[in-house]
Scaffold this active site. Sequence first.
Site, PDB file in Angstrom:
ATOM      1  N   TYR A   1      -4.377   1.045  -4.789  1.00  0.00           N
ATOM      2  CA  TYR A   1      -3.277   1.513  -4.076  1.00  0.00           C
ATOM      3  C   TYR A   1      -2.509   2.434  -4.855  1.00  0.00           C
ATOM      4  O   TYR A   1      -1.955   1.979  -5.899  1.00  0.00           O
ATOM      5  CB  TYR A   1      -2.163   0.417  -3.275  1.00  0.00           C
ATOM      6  CG  TYR A   1      -2.729  -0.355  -2.115  1.00  0.00           C
ATOM      7  CD1 TYR A   1      -3.945   0.044  -1.417  1.00  0.00           C
ATOM      8  CD2 TYR A   1      -2.310  -1.578  -1.827  1.00  0.00           C
ATOM      9  CE1 TYR A   1      -4.339  -0.690  -0.386  1.00  0.00           C
ATOM     10  CE2 TYR A   1      -2.769  -2.527  -0.758  1.00  0.00           C
ATOM     11  CZ  TYR A   1      -3.886  -1.855  -0.196  1.00  0.00           C
ATOM     12  OH  TYR A   1      -4.364  -2.859   0.729  1.00  0.00           O
TER      13      TYR A   1
ATOM     14  N   GLY B   1       3.663  -3.570   6.001  1.00  0.00           N
ATOM     15  CA  GLY B   1       3.805  -2.428   5.070  1.00  0.00           C
ATOM     16  C   GLY B   1       4.999  -1.784   5.157  1.00  0.00           C
ATOM     17  O   GLY B   1       5.448  -1.353   6.073  1.00  0.00           O
TER      18      GLY B   1
ATOM     19  N   TRP C   1       1.000  -1.184   0.009  1.00  0.00           N
ATOM     20  CA  TRP C   1       0.023   0.084  -0.011  1.00  0.00           C
ATOM     21  C   TRP C   1       0.886   1.312   0.058  1.00  0.00           C
ATOM     22  O   TRP C   1       0.700   2.310  -0.711  1.00  0.00           O
ATOM     23  CB  TRP C   1      -0.867  -0.061   1.200  1.00  0.00           C
ATOM     24  CG  TRP C   1      -1.761   1.127   1.355  1.00  0.00           C
ATOM     25  CD1 TRP C   1      -2.325   1.755   0.464  1.00  0.00           C
ATOM     26  CD2 TRP C   1      -2.475   1.423   2.616  1.00  0.00           C
ATOM     27  NE1 TRP C   1      -3.069   2.954   0.869  1.00  0.00           N
ATOM     28  CE2 TRP C   1      -3.232   2.671   2.388  1.00  0.00           C
ATOM     29  CE3 TRP C   1      -2.404   1.015   4.090  1.00  0.00           C
ATOM     30  CZ2 TRP C   1      -4.145   3.389   3.099  1.00  0.00           C
ATOM     31  CZ3 TRP C   1      -3.435   1.605   4.814  1.00  0.00           C
ATOM     32  CH2 TRP C   1      -4.188   2.769   4.689  1.00  0.00           C
TER      33      TRP C   1
ATOM     34  N   TYR D   1      -3.626  -7.419   8.545  1.00  0.00           N
ATOM     35  CA  TYR D   1      -3.082  -6.148   7.938  1.00  0.00           C
ATOM     36  C   TYR D   1      -2.835  -5.277   9.007  1.00  0.00           C
ATOM     37  O   TYR D   1      -3.564  -5.249  10.128  1.00  0.00           O
ATOM     38  CB  TYR D   1      -4.038  -5.637   6.667  1.00  0.00           C
ATOM     39  CG  TYR D   1      -5.154  -4.979   7.054  1.00  0.00           C
ATOM     40  CD1 TYR D   1      -5.364  -3.815   7.674  1.00  0.00           C
ATOM     41  CD2 TYR D   1      -6.481  -5.529   6.431  1.00  0.00           C
ATOM     42  CE1 TYR D   1      -6.583  -3.160   7.788  1.00  0.00           C
ATOM     43  CE2 TYR D   1      -7.417  -5.006   6.780  1.00  0.00           C
ATOM     44  CZ  TYR D   1      -7.660  -3.751   7.337  1.00  0.00           C
ATOM     45  OH  TYR D   1      -8.853  -3.167   7.555  1.00  0.00           O
TER      46      TYR D   1
ATOM     47  N   LEU E   1       1.708  -3.590  12.171  1.00  0.00           N
ATOM     48  CA  LEU E   1       2.439  -2.672  12.916  1.00  0.00           C
ATOM     49  C   LEU E   1       1.666  -1.500  13.537  1.00  0.00           C
ATOM     50  O   LEU E   1       2.132  -0.381  13.885  1.00  0.00           O
ATOM     51  CB  LEU E   1       3.584  -2.159  12.346  1.00  0.00           C
ATOM     52  CG  LEU E   1       4.608  -3.530  11.886  1.00  0.00           C
ATOM     53  CD1 LEU E   1       5.627  -2.975  10.812  1.00  0.00           C
ATOM     54  CD2 LEU E   1       5.221  -4.045  12.958  1.00  0.00           C
TER      55      LEU E   1
HETATM   56  N1  LIG Z   1      -7.383  -4.954   3.167  1.00  0.00           N
HETATM   57  C1  LIG Z   1      -7.567  -3.768   3.729  1.00  0.00           C
HETATM   58  O1  LIG Z   1      -8.154  -2.982   3.923  1.00  0.00           O
HETATM   59  C2  LIG Z   1      -5.959  -3.357   4.098  1.00  0.00           C
HETATM   60  C3  LIG Z   1      -5.913  -2.040   4.749  1.00  0.00           C
HETATM   61  C4  LIG Z   1      -4.778  -1.679   5.241  1.00  0.00           C
HETATM   62  C5  LIG Z   1      -3.499  -2.399   4.896  1.00  0.00           C
HETATM   63  N2  LIG Z   1      -3.539  -3.372   4.291  1.00  0.00           N
HETATM   64  C6  LIG Z   1      -2.495  -4.191   3.620  1.00  0.00           C
HETATM   65  O2  LIG Z   1      -1.585  -4.308   4.762  1.00  0.00           O
HETATM   66  C7  LIG Z   1      -0.197  -3.811   4.522  1.00  0.00           C
HETATM   67  C8  LIG Z   1       0.259  -3.468   5.737  1.00  0.00           C
HETATM   68  O3  LIG Z   1      -0.565  -2.481   6.621  1.00  0.00           O
HETATM   69  P1  LIG Z   1      -0.227  -0.933   6.780  1.00  0.00           P
HETATM   70  O4  LIG Z   1       0.591  -0.448   5.901  1.00  0.00           O
HETATM   71  O5  LIG Z   1      -1.517  -0.319   6.928  1.00  0.00           O
HETATM   72  O6  LIG Z   1       0.310  -0.981   8.313  1.00  0.00           O
HETATM   73  P2  LIG Z   1       1.524  -1.592   8.954  1.00  0.00           P
HETATM   74  O7  LIG Z   1       2.280  -2.524   8.375  1.00  0.00           O
HETATM   75  O8  LIG Z   1       1.032  -1.923  10.488  1.00  0.00           O
HETATM   76  O9  LIG Z   1       2.573  -0.246   9.296  1.00  0.00           O
HETATM   77  C9  LIG Z   1       3.338   0.069   8.162  1.00  0.00           C
HETATM   78  C10 LIG Z   1       4.162   1.351   8.528  1.00  0.00           C
HETATM   79  O10 LIG Z   1       5.085   1.023   9.554  1.00  0.00           O
HETATM   80  C11 LIG Z   1       6.577   1.405   9.007  1.00  0.00           C
HETATM   81  N3  LIG Z   1       7.289   0.387   9.125  1.00  0.00           N
HETATM   82  C12 LIG Z   1       7.372  -0.893   8.471  1.00  0.00           C
HETATM   83  N4  LIG Z   1       8.350  -1.480   9.093  1.00  0.00           N
HETATM   84  C13 LIG Z   1       9.066  -0.741   9.831  1.00  0.00           C
HETATM   85  C14 LIG Z   1      10.165  -0.975  10.598  1.00  0.00           C
HETATM   86  N5  LIG Z   1      10.895  -2.375  10.573  1.00  0.00           N
HETATM   87  N6  LIG Z   1      10.667   0.145  11.423  1.00  0.00           N
HETATM   88  C15 LIG Z   1      10.165   1.108  11.422  1.00  0.00           C
HETATM   89  N7  LIG Z   1       8.974   1.468  10.731  1.00  0.00           N
HETATM   90  C16 LIG Z   1       8.449   0.468  10.115  1.00  0.00           C
HETATM   91  C17 LIG Z   1       6.049   1.790   7.454  1.00  0.00           C
HETATM   92  O11 LIG Z   1       7.218   2.877   7.245  1.00  0.00           O
HETATM   93  P3  LIG Z   1       8.314   2.374   5.807  1.00  0.00           P
HETATM   94  O12 LIG Z   1       7.546   2.493   4.672  1.00  0.00           O
HETATM   95  O13 LIG Z   1       8.983   3.572   6.009  1.00  0.00           O
HETATM   96  O14 LIG Z   1       8.998   1.268   6.301  1.00  0.00           O
HETATM   97  C18 LIG Z   1       5.003   2.337   7.553  1.00  0.00           C
HETATM   98  O15 LIG Z   1       4.726   3.598   7.932  1.00  0.00           O
HETATM   99  C19 LIG Z   1      -0.593  -2.799   3.553  1.00  0.00           C
HETATM  100  O16 LIG Z   1       0.574  -2.335   2.783  1.00  0.00           O
HETATM  101  C20 LIG Z   1      -1.588  -3.467   2.622  1.00  0.00           C
HETATM  102  O17 LIG Z   1      -0.700  -4.510   1.798  1.00  0.00           O
HETATM  103  C21 LIG Z   1      -4.807  -3.914   3.735  1.00  0.00           C
END
Ligand SMILES: NC(=O)c1ccc[n+]([C@@H]2O[C@H](COP(=O)([O-])OP(=O)(O)OC[C@H]3O[C@@H](n4cnc5c(N)ncnc54)[C@H](OP(=O)(O)O)[C@@H]3O)[C@@H](O)[C@H]2O)c1
Length: 314
Positions: free
Chosen positions: A58, A283, A21, A199, A202
């Site tokens: 996305y 993500g 995303w 999802y 984090l």
């Molecule tokens: N089905 C749905 O409705 C839905 C909704 C939301 C999300 N999703 C899916 O789930 C995935 C993940 O969820 P999300 O993106 O909402 O949230 P997440 O994975 O909980 O958090 C992502 C955030 O954490 C940061 N991050 C990740 N790894 C890190 C690390 N090791 N150290 C420090 N910061 C870190 C990322 O920054 P950086 O980019 O700088 O690493 C980004 O800002 C999405 O990409 C998508 O594919 C699906």
Amino acid sequence: MEMRKLGSQGPEISVVGFGAWEAGGDTWGPNQSEDVVIEAMRAAFDAGITWIDTAEVYGKGRSEEIVGRALAGRPRDQFQVFTKVGSKPEGSGYRPAEIKQAIRGSLGRLGLDHVDLYQIHWPVADMSIEETWGAMVELVDEGLTRHIGVSNFDRDLIQRCLAVGNVDSEQNQFSLFRQEDRDDLLPWLDEAGIGFLAYSPLAFGMLTGAITMETEFDPSDFRSGKRFQGEAYRNLFAPEVREQRLRRVERLRAVAERLEVPVATLALRWVVEQHGVTAAIAGSRNPNHVRSNASAGDLRLDDRTLREIEGIFA
Ligand SMILES: NC(=O)c1ccc[n+]([C@@H]2O[C@H](COP(=O)([O-])OP(=O)(O)OC[C@H]3O[C@@H](n4cnc5c(N)ncnc54)[C@H](OP(=O)(O)O)[C@@H]3O)[C@@H](O)[C@H]2O)c1
């Protein structure tokens, strides 16, 4: 990297996946350099992550296009791509003809002839789910996707899909800050042979230890609350709740330091340790973050540590 089967009929996948995303930019602040995003995706595969989760919405198609570029030239049996169809403002988006058009659009942007999992992104009111699910089953028969799943569906809606055909997976929000599915939906899915992809494991970055009271998000980033004030902003990032959330993250950091692992790795591993969770979608668009997150695939936590972490977020 630990591998698990997605539901009773799905593929073997790594317990940590790459969420694309952020890669699409748009709601996550200014677009990151495409080269860095592609490097992050390749770092994921090098670290043992087998799959990328994306969606047509996305970055309005940009995420799928970048995933396609990152995968170009890679043998097809060495990765899995999961994408999603969403509802459209001009109509439901979930009528059979619309779904068939949508998957062809996604395949074109990805440069693939099939995806490994095709998902309904979110339900809409009064949707004709039986008709929609019938069309999803046909996509499998036509070879355009190997497996089919849902996202943000409740149990009743999933049961209606099951009356039409197999459901390989449910994708829902699940993290230390969002544990609602733990006692009801997760055991039921497990019993029904349906995989679960967590999802926002984090909590949109809140569980990484990288965010402080001083962190200022770009105004175009949804976490700033300047673009719109959605649930994630109100529950995690708004000034009046952020301090309380960060206090818990600091206690998690103390556990992480004792175990000598990054905070994000510990938060991710807790998610995949929960009964009924198949894998977590982390993500990211930063190669170093991806490598760190992938290490959750090898971490083992004993019961005492799991209970200690739960106590912090009770
Ligand atoms: N089905 C749905 O409705 C839905 C909704 C939301 C999300 N999703 C899916 O789930 C995935 C993940 O969820 P999300 O993106 O909402 O949230 P997440 O994975 O909980 O958090 C992502 C955030 O954490 C940061 N991050 C990740 N790894 C890190 C690390 N090791 N150290 C420090 N910061 C870190 C990322 O920054 P950086 O980019 O700088 O690493 C980004 O800002 C999405 O990409 C998508 O594919 C699906």
